[in-house]
Each structure stands twice: as structure tokens, then as C-alpha cells.
Design an enzyme around this catalytic site. Structure first.
Site, PDB file in Angstrom:
ATOM      1  N   GLN A  73      57.731-118.403   9.023  1.00  0.00           N
ATOM      2  CA  GLN A  73      58.356-117.835   9.824  1.00  0.00           C
ATOM      3  C   GLN A  73      58.666-116.470   9.533  1.00  0.00           C
ATOM      4  OE1 GLN A  73      60.124-118.445  12.663  1.00  0.00           O
ATOM      5  NE2 GLN A  73      61.081-116.375  12.643  1.00  0.00           N
ATOM      6  N   GLN A 116      59.238-113.680  11.660  1.00  0.00           N
ATOM      7  CA  GLN A 116      60.554-112.770  12.332  1.00  0.00           C
ATOM      8  C   GLN A 116      61.769-112.895  11.487  1.00  0.00           C
ATOM      9  OE1 GLN A 116      61.498-113.736  16.222  1.00  0.00           O
ATOM     10  NE2 GLN A 116      62.270-111.530  16.727  1.00  0.00           N
ATOM     11  N   GLY A 158      65.296-122.758  16.577  1.00  0.00           N
ATOM     12  CA  GLY A 158      65.091-123.761  17.781  1.00  0.00           C
ATOM     13  C   GLY A 158      63.679-123.721  18.028  1.00  0.00           C
ATOM     14  N   GLY A 159      63.092-122.301  18.269  1.00  0.00           N
ATOM     15  CA  GLY A 159      61.746-122.064  18.613  1.00  0.00           C
ATOM     16  C   GLY A 159      61.510-120.814  18.196  1.00  0.00           C
ATOM     17  N   MET A 160      60.231-120.303  17.958  1.00  0.00           N
ATOM     18  CA  MET A 160      59.522-119.024  17.675  1.00  0.00           C
ATOM     19  C   MET A 160      58.161-119.059  18.385  1.00  0.00           C
ATOM     20  SD  MET A 160      59.999-116.435  15.695  1.00  0.00           S
ATOM     21  CE  MET A 160      58.703-115.154  16.114  1.00  0.00           C
ATOM     22  N   GLU A 161      58.228-117.638  19.154  1.00  0.00           N
ATOM     23  CA  GLU A 161      57.308-117.549  20.049  1.00  0.00           C
ATOM     24  C   GLU A 161      55.977-116.971  19.408  1.00  0.00           C
ATOM     25  OE1 GLU A 161      60.120-116.009  19.437  1.00  0.00           O
ATOM     26  OE2 GLU A 161      59.942-113.701  19.818  1.00  0.00           O
ATOM     27  N   HIS A 197      62.202-120.521  27.352  1.00  0.00           N
ATOM     28  CA  HIS A 197      62.474-119.372  26.518  1.00  0.00           C
ATOM     29  C   HIS A 197      61.169-118.810  25.565  1.00  0.00           C
ATOM     30  CE1 HIS A 197      65.401-116.670  24.230  1.00  0.00           C
ATOM     31  NE2 HIS A 197      64.583-117.012  23.190  1.00  0.00           N
ATOM     32  N   GLU A 198      60.866-119.744  24.879  1.00  0.00           N
ATOM     33  CA  GLU A 198      59.678-119.418  24.034  1.00  0.00           C
ATOM     34  C   GLU A 198      58.414-118.893  24.946  1.00  0.00           C
ATOM     35  OE1 GLU A 198      60.861-118.657  21.232  1.00  0.00           O
ATOM     36  OE2 GLU A 198      62.308-120.092  21.165  1.00  0.00           O
ATOM     37  N   HIS A 256      58.790-115.139  26.125  1.00  0.00           N
ATOM     38  CA  HIS A 256      58.528-114.222  25.055  1.00  0.00           C
ATOM     39  C   HIS A 256      57.042-113.790  24.998  1.00  0.00           C
ATOM     40  CE1 HIS A 256      62.084-113.497  22.769  1.00  0.00           C
ATOM     41  NE2 HIS A 256      62.252-114.898  22.525  1.00  0.00           N
ATOM     42  N   GLU A 282      65.255-110.284  23.594  1.00  0.00           N
ATOM     43  CA  GLU A 282      65.692-111.425  23.807  1.00  0.00           C
ATOM     44  C   GLU A 282      66.503-111.492  25.196  1.00  0.00           C
ATOM     45  OE1 GLU A 282      65.228-114.222  22.062  1.00  0.00           O
ATOM     46  OE2 GLU A 282      64.487-113.374  20.392  1.00  0.00           O
ATOM     47  N   ASP A 299      68.073-109.793  10.504  1.00  0.00           N
ATOM     48  CA  ASP A 299      68.556-111.215  10.903  1.00  0.00           C
ATOM     49  C   ASP A 299      69.996-111.366  11.227  1.00  0.00           C
ATOM     50  OD1 ASP A 299      66.142-112.047  10.314  1.00  0.00           O
ATOM     51  OD2 ASP A 299      66.612-113.094   8.283  1.00  0.00           O
ATOM     52  N   TYR A 339      71.069-111.977  23.263  1.00  0.00           N
ATOM     53  CA  TYR A 339      70.808-112.887  24.356  1.00  0.00           C
ATOM     54  C   TYR A 339      71.369-112.689  25.608  1.00  0.00           C
ATOM     55  CZ  TYR A 339      67.827-115.033  20.455  1.00  0.00           C
ATOM     56  OH  TYR A 339      67.159-115.235  19.148  1.00  0.00           O
ATOM     57  N   ARG A 344      68.371-126.417  11.326  1.00  0.00           N
ATOM     58  CA  ARG A 344      68.483-125.431  12.320  1.00  0.00           C
ATOM     59  C   ARG A 344      69.606-124.737  12.132  1.00  0.00           C
ATOM     60  NH1 ARG A 344      67.685-126.204  18.924  1.00  0.00           N
ATOM     61  NH2 ARG A 344      68.143-124.175  19.404  1.00  0.00           N
TER      62      ARG A 344
HETATM   63  N1  BES Z   1      62.484-115.161  18.357  1.00  0.00           N
HETATM   64  C1  BES Z   1      63.645-115.911  18.357  1.00  0.00           C
HETATM   65  C2  BES Z   1      63.831-116.677  17.018  1.00  0.00           C
HETATM   66  C3  BES Z   1      64.429-115.556  15.972  1.00  0.00           C
HETATM   67  C4  BES Z   1      64.811-114.528  16.424  1.00  0.00           C
HETATM   68  C5  BES Z   1      63.896-115.887  14.533  1.00  0.00           C
HETATM   69  C6  BES Z   1      65.318-113.346  15.475  1.00  0.00           C
HETATM   70  C7  BES Z   1      64.163-114.790  13.877  1.00  0.00           C
HETATM   71  C8  BES Z   1      64.737-113.547  14.161  1.00  0.00           C
HETATM   72  C9  BES Z   1      63.412-117.169  19.330  1.00  0.00           C
HETATM   73  O1  BES Z   1      62.680-117.063  20.661  1.00  0.00           O
HETATM   74  C10 BES Z   1      64.877-117.707  19.892  1.00  0.00           C
HETATM   75  O2  BES Z   1      65.582-116.992  20.530  1.00  0.00           O
HETATM   76  N2  BES Z   1      65.103-118.977  19.394  1.00  0.00           N
HETATM   77  C11 BES Z   1      66.347-119.490  20.051  1.00  0.00           C
HETATM   78  C12 BES Z   1      65.979-120.442  20.920  1.00  0.00           C
HETATM   79  C13 BES Z   1      66.619-120.164  22.489  1.00  0.00           C
HETATM   80  C14 BES Z   1      66.521-120.906  23.314  1.00  0.00           C
HETATM   81  C15 BES Z   1      67.597-119.300  22.399  1.00  0.00           C
HETATM   82  C16 BES Z   1      66.686-120.297  18.728  1.00  0.00           C
HETATM   83  O3  BES Z   1      65.991-120.698  17.647  1.00  0.00           O
HETATM   84  O4  BES Z   1      67.876-121.086  18.719  1.00  0.00           O
HETATM   85 ZN    ZN Z   2      64.042-115.649  21.919  1.00  0.00          ZN
END
Ligand code: BES
Ligand code: ZN
Length: 640
Positions: free
Chosen positions: A172, A174, A304-307, A331-332, A335, A354, A411, A419, A593
Site C-alpha cells: 500500500q 499511498q 476500503g480501496g486503493m486505485e 470511486h476507485e 480515480h 479525492e 496521511d 473528499y 480497515r
Molecule cells: N486513494 C484512496 C485511499 C488512500 C488515500 C490511501 C490516502 C492512502 C492515503 C482511495 O481511493 C479511497 O479514497 N478509499 C476510500 C474509499 C472511498 C469509497 C471513499 C477508503 O479507503 O475508505
Molecule cells: Zn479515493
């Protein structure tokens, strides 16, 4: 809730402008590095790199996966563009053991040793690696290995996987964790093409955010796979997963990866993937990454997810069984344009990634499932943003889109401000100028800046130059300074409306007042809104009694929908509803998570019994959490 996210590292440190050492040597790390308080203009304060002097354009990885030692070892070969003839190459690293460094000279076929220096360790940024470049050197090869503590990698034991059949490794990267597994210029404004050769023990399958080219049997029962990605990406999108992974095709360009035991559920949850991709293209232009796949990770994944390009990594908690959480996939996927194609130039421009993504995510949902479904997400989004802004009332700086992150861990930027406030700002522009003008503007933003990093200032300039349509009747132009540079939510922030949620909120008030409600057909998202709207503290009945009655009627403690469960467990924890304790324990030890576990721990701290339970669970669960989740929880509960 994410008052916690923000209670994290507020360490004071900034950019690096220290000159290169006069006599570079292989030096042991010095003590903690002090950096100047004022960032160097034009450079990313979260990277030691000096791309204006020497820039890395291509990365070629040759790595062997060692599940016994929990390390990756091998080399990274970096192709360079040199603008300053005498300048060394400066790379970001963290927790890397650098074995030796070589350079390639155009007139020689062999590689030549060169000197390097690894600077002292900075608490957020890691260690700068300075490599001396003889005249003409056009490539550098760093031989290195990662450490079991590398924050960008998580090594899982079989018990931490779904099938419990083997080990698992995933990355991971990011925001700035790529440097802990690849020596690189770890700044989102710098892009590289990728080639990789990954050797992993045979039962395991390596998957990268790249195109697989070949596989062959290697030494010691390993399989060696090669990959490439021709589209240049920032380092935070470098990604690797290795485990007992299998895939099924979903559509012509789409597929899903998971452990075999998870694959059938994943396949049905993501049945709409191809349609989503088509809907996204209709909204924002051609998809430029070839295939779009989703890889379901073990439950320890902190997000939740990583693009990651071509293959989004997701938490298994998205598998609700009823496709109710697929907004995460929208969402992903979004991205692939906002983020991967046009990237925030630095982490202070994170809202560009975001905010745009949430805006596009909802346009995809609207196209696929209709306006009401998209509005439900938007209402829940604004609702959550308002809760978070209230929690941030003592930190107005964190409420600003164009966030000042100097001296802080990027972070920290992961709050609803980037967002949801970001998405509301774009929606406000859409409302003012109409989709007929705003849609082409958004497309032009992506087309004209494809494969570049962009700043907030550049966005503002593009907005004033390109969104020159007249305002719709009755509309006023949004105050850009107010939206982008000021805290809080402007008065003209759009108020999304969703009828099905109004029904849920009314039901919540009726229920708390002891009246009968008809909620049998409520969707999980309606229930989430219901729980947030439930008046638990100011009525005549104790909160725990209302929760007990609700649980008896609707079985929240047993729900398999993780989004709803986390909302429920927050209430249960905060109000001391003890029958949920076993489920809280199970959830907090099984799922990593951060967005779910942090608020539950925080809510447990509201009562003495809860606080004791939180500490007891954390003592057991902590070793299994990813470094990102563990770090946030250490800040909340205190490291052991
Ligand atoms: N790119 C982000 C996750 C992220 C952001 C990782 C900053 C590390 C640093 C990913 O696209 C994201 O926003 N995930 C969200 C889910 C979304 C539906 C809001 C999450 O993981 O909750
Ligand atoms: Zn995102």
C-alpha cells in the site's frame, strides 16, 4: 469520528534543502534529521527528491519475495534525465538496506560501482539516498532489500487470510510508503513507467498494477513473472500483491482476483464492473489503462480501496452480498481519471484527487442506478462531513481544501474535507453553470492534463480560463477563495436530497419516541442514516434500552454488511450496549480497515467498561493490524 485521524502525527518537519555531501561515502544513518522549517519553493515538502536536477523517468524492479524473512530483495534500475550536470541523484527511502549502487554509462556494457550516502532518518520522510553520478551516467541500479517493518508492505500469516491456506503479501504505497519498498522519487508530481520481474514461491501468484507479460519456472520452486506499465505513474501507485490468488473474467476488459474461497462472492458482488467502466467512459472520456480489474485483499487491508492502475485493491468488507457497497468500486474506478491520469502535484492538493473522484463516483452511480441512488450517497457524505467538521472545530486549518501539510504526515490529509467538501465544491460549480458547460470543462481538465501532476493554483487558473459559460438563471458564481482557502462549509454548499433517507430519519425519530415503524424494506444505506438520526441522548429512555429493542427487532449485531455494522457498533460502544461486546471483539480482531476500527475504539473510550475492553482487544489485535491502522490506534490508545 476522524478526529482520530487527525490526532495522528503532527510532527514538525518540512522540506529538504541540505546540500549534497561534499565527499559522498557509504555512511551509516545519522541521528534524526532536522529539516528547515521553510519548504523549498517548487519542491514537494514530502520528498527529498530534486527532480529539477535529476529526474527518474522509468523504474525497473527485479525482486524476490521471501516469505520466511518477510523481505523483498533485489534491485531497482532507474532511468534518468539529468538537467544539472554535476548534481547527484537524490532518492527517497525508508527502512531499506542499501547493499550497493551501480551506474550505467552509455559507452559501456557493464555496470560500474558508484558511491552513495544514506542520510539520517527523518520521522515522516525516511532517509534520503544520494547517489553520485559520473559524467554521462544515464541509469542507476540500486541493490537493496526491504525490512520486515517496511510500512508499505504487509506480510500476513495464513490465519490472517480468508482461506487460511497460505501466506500473503501486499503493498500500500499511498501516500508516501512506496519509498519503504522501492528506492524512488516518491512525489506525486514525478511519473515513471514501470517494468518488473517478480520471483515468488510457486503456490503463490504475484499480481502487479501493470500488465503481465510472461511467467516461467525459476530457481528454488519459484515462478518468475514479468510485468510492464507503459503509462507513466507517480510512485504512490506502485503496487504488488502475492498470495494464493485466482481470477475470473467478468467482461471484455474486467476481471476480479481473490483467494479461491472468496472468488464466487466477489464475482457476484462485482457483476456490474464492465457496465461501470462503460458508464465512467461516457461521463469522463476514454479509459486509458487497458484493463480494469479488482483484487480482493485479506481483511487487514487498512483502506476500503486503493486505485492501483489496472487493478484496484479492495477490502473484503465490501462483499456485502447485495451489491450495496459498490459505490466504493465506482470511486476507485473514477480515480482512473482523477488521480491516476491527472494527479495532485503534492499532497496539499489531495482534494483534487479525492474531491473530483467523489464527484465522478456519484455521476457513475447516477448513470447506472439513477439519481436517487447517487443522492443517497451524497446525503450520507455531507452528513458525515458535518460530523467531522464539528469534531475539527478546534482545528480550522484542517477544514481547508488547500491544506497546509508542511511538517505533517500526508496521511493526515485523509479526511472528509478533501473528499466531501471537495465534491460539494465541484457540485456547486455544476449547479452554477449547468452540466452542459461543466461536463466539457471536467473532460478538458483530464484531457489537457493527462499524465501530469496539477496544483490547486493550476486548477483555479484553468477554471477561470475555461469555464467561461454564463451562469444559469438565478445562480451566482461561487466565491473561490471561500471554497478553496477558508475553513468550514460555505453557506452556498449544495444540500443533496434523498427521499428514501428522509423516510429513514422520520422512522428513527418515531422509533425512539416509542411509535411503530415499517422498516422491513429498508436498504443498508437507509439503516445507516436511521442510526445516525436516532435521538439517543435527550429522550426519556436510556440509549442502551433503545438499542436493545432495535437489535431484537432488526438484528443489527448480526448484520453481514460491514458499513452498517460499523455504524451500529459505534453506537453500541458509545452507549455501553454490552450484548454487542462479543461482536465488537470479533470485528476489531478480524478487520483492519481504519475507517471502521478507529471510530469503534474511540467510541469504546466513552465508558470505563468500554475503555477496558478496548485495551484488552487492542493488546490482542495490534500485531495483526497494518502499520497505518496500528499507527492511528497507537495515537488513540497509546503504544504498548
Ligand atoms: N486513494 C484512496 C485511499 C488512500 C488515500 C490511501 C490516502 C492512502 C492515503 C482511495 O481511493 C479511497 O479514497 N478509499 C476510500 C474509499 C472511498 C469509497 C471513499 C477508503 O479507503 O475508505
Ligand atoms: Zn479515493
Amino acid at each position: 469520528m476522524p478526529r482520530l485521524l487527525v490526532a495522528l502525527a503532527a510532527l514538525t518537519v518540512t522540506a529538504c534543502s541540505a546540500p549534497a555531501p561534499a565527499t559522498p561515502l557509504v555512511t551509516p544513518p545519522a541521528a534524526v534529521v532536522q529539516l528547515p522549517a521553510v519548504p523549498v519553493p517548487g519542491r514537494d515538502p514530502h520528498s527529498f527528491a530534486r527532480p529539477d536536477e535529476v529526474r527518474v523517468d522509468a523504474v525497473e524492479l527485479d525482486l524476490t519475495v521471501d516469505f520466511e524473512a518477510h523481505v523483498l530483495r533485489g534491485s531497482a534500475t532507474l532511468a534518468l534525465t539529468r538537467a544539472a550536470a554535476d548534481a547527484p541523484l537524490v532518492l527517497d527511502t525508508r527502512d531499506l538496506a542499501i547493499e550497493r549502487v551501480e551506474v550505467h554509462l552509455p559507452d559501456r556494457t557493464d555496470w560500474v560501482a558508484t558511491t552513495h550516502a544514506l542520510a539520517g532518518s527523518h520521522p515522516i520522510l525516511g532517509q534520503a539516498l544520494t547517489v553520485d553520478l559520473p559524467a554521462g551516467a544515464d541509469r542507476v541500479r540500486v541493490h537493496y532489500r526491504t525490512s520486515p517493518a517496511s510500512t508499505g508492505l504487509q506480510w500476513l500469516a495464513p490465519e490472517q487470510t480468508s482461506d487460511r491456506a497460505g501466506e500473503f503479501l501486499y503493498s500500500q504505497s499511498q501516500a508516501i510508503h512506496a519509498r519503504s519498498w522501492v528506492p524512488c522519487q516518491d512525489s506525486p508530481g514525478i511519473r515513471v513507467t514501470v517494468a518488473a520481474r517478480i520471483s515468488a514461491p510457486a503456490p503463490y501468484r504475484a499480481v502487479m498494477a501493470a500488465e503481465e507479460l510472461s511467467n516461467e519456472t525459476g530457481p528454488n520452486g519459484h515462478v518468475v513473472r514479468t510485468f510492464k506499465l507503459d503509462q507513466p505513474i507517480p510512485a504512490y501507485l506502485l503496487a504488488l500483491a502475492v498470495g494464493r490468488l485466482e481470477s475470473v473474467q467478468l467482461g471484455p476488459r474486467t476481471a476480479v482476483w481473490a483467494e479461491p474461497g472468496v472468488l464466487p462472492r466477489a464475482r457476484s458482488e462485482f457483476a456490474d464492473l464492465e457496465a461501470m467502466l462503460t458508464a465512467a467512459e461516457a461521463a469522463v472520456g476514454p479509459y486509458r489503462w487497458g484493463r480494469y480489474e479488482v483484487l480482493v485483499l485479506p481483511a487487514a487491508f487498512p483502506f476500503g480501496g486503493m486505485e492501483n492502475p489496472r487493478v484496484t485493491f479492495v477490502t473484503p468488507t465490501i462483499l456485502a452480498g447485495d451489491r450495496s457497497l459498490v459505490s466504493l468500486i465506482a470511486h476507485e474506478l473514477a480515480h482512473a481519471w482523477s488521480g491516476n491520469l491527472v494527479t495532485n502535484a503534492t499532497w496539499r492538493d489531495f482534494w483534487l484527487n479525492e474531491g473530483f473522484t467523489v464527484y465522478i463516483e456519484r455521476r457513475i452511480l447516477e448513470a447506472l442506478y439513477g439519481r436517487e441512488r447517487a443522492e443517497v450517497e451524497a446525503v450520507l457524505g455531507r452528513e458525515h462531513l458535518e460530523l467531522e467538521l464539528a469534531d475539527m472545530s478546534d482545528r480550522p486549518g484542517d477544514q481547508i481544501l488547500h491544506l497546509d501539510l508542511s511538517g505533517r504526515d500526508p496521511d493526515d490529509a485523509v479526511t472528509d474535507v478533501a473528499y466531501e467538501k471537495g465534491a460539494l465544491f465541484l457540485r456547486r460549480l455544476e449547479q452554477a453553470y449547468g452540466r452542459d458547460a461543466f461536463d466539457p470543462f471536467v473532460r478538458a481538465w483530464f484531457d489537457r492534463h493527462a499524465f501530469t501532476g496539477q496544483t490547486t493554483e493550476a486548477f483555479r487558473a484553468f477554471l477561470s480560463a475555461e469555464l467561461d459559460a454564463p451562469l444559469l438563471p438565478g445562480q451566482t458564481a461561487p466565491d473561490l477563495d471561500r471554497w478553496i482557502e477558508a475553513p468550514g462549509l460555505p453557506d452556498d454548499a449544495p444540500r443533496p436530497q434523498a427521499e428514501s433517507l428522509t423516510v429513514a430519519a422520520d422512522a428513527a425519530r418515531s422509533f425512539a419516541a416509542g411509535r411503530k415503524i415499517d422498516a422491513r424494506a429498508f436498504s443498508p444505506l437507509q439503516w445507516i442514516h436511521f442510526l445516525r438520526a436516532l435521538p439517543l441522548t435527550d429522550g426519556p429512555r436510556p440509549a442502551a434500552a433503545i438499542l436493545a429493542e432495535l437489535d431484537a427487532a432488526y438484528r443489527f449485531t448480526a448484520t453481514g454488511n460491514a458499513e452498517l455494522l460499523s455504524e451500529w457498533l459505534i453506537l453500541a460502544a458509545r452507549h455501553g450496549y454490552r450484548p454487542a461486546d462479543a461482536r465488537i471483539r470479533e470485528f476489531l480482531t478480524g478487520v483492519g480497515r481504519r475507517k471502521y476500527v478507529l471510530p469503534i475504539y474511540d467510541a469504546l473510550l466513552a465508558t470505563p467498561e468500554g475503555a477496558a475492553l478496548a485495551r484488552e482487544i487492542f493488546a490482542v489485535a495490534r500485531p495483526g493490524y497494518h502499520a497505518i491502522t496500528r499507527g492511528s490506534l497507537d495515537a488513540l490508545l497509546g503504544a504498548p
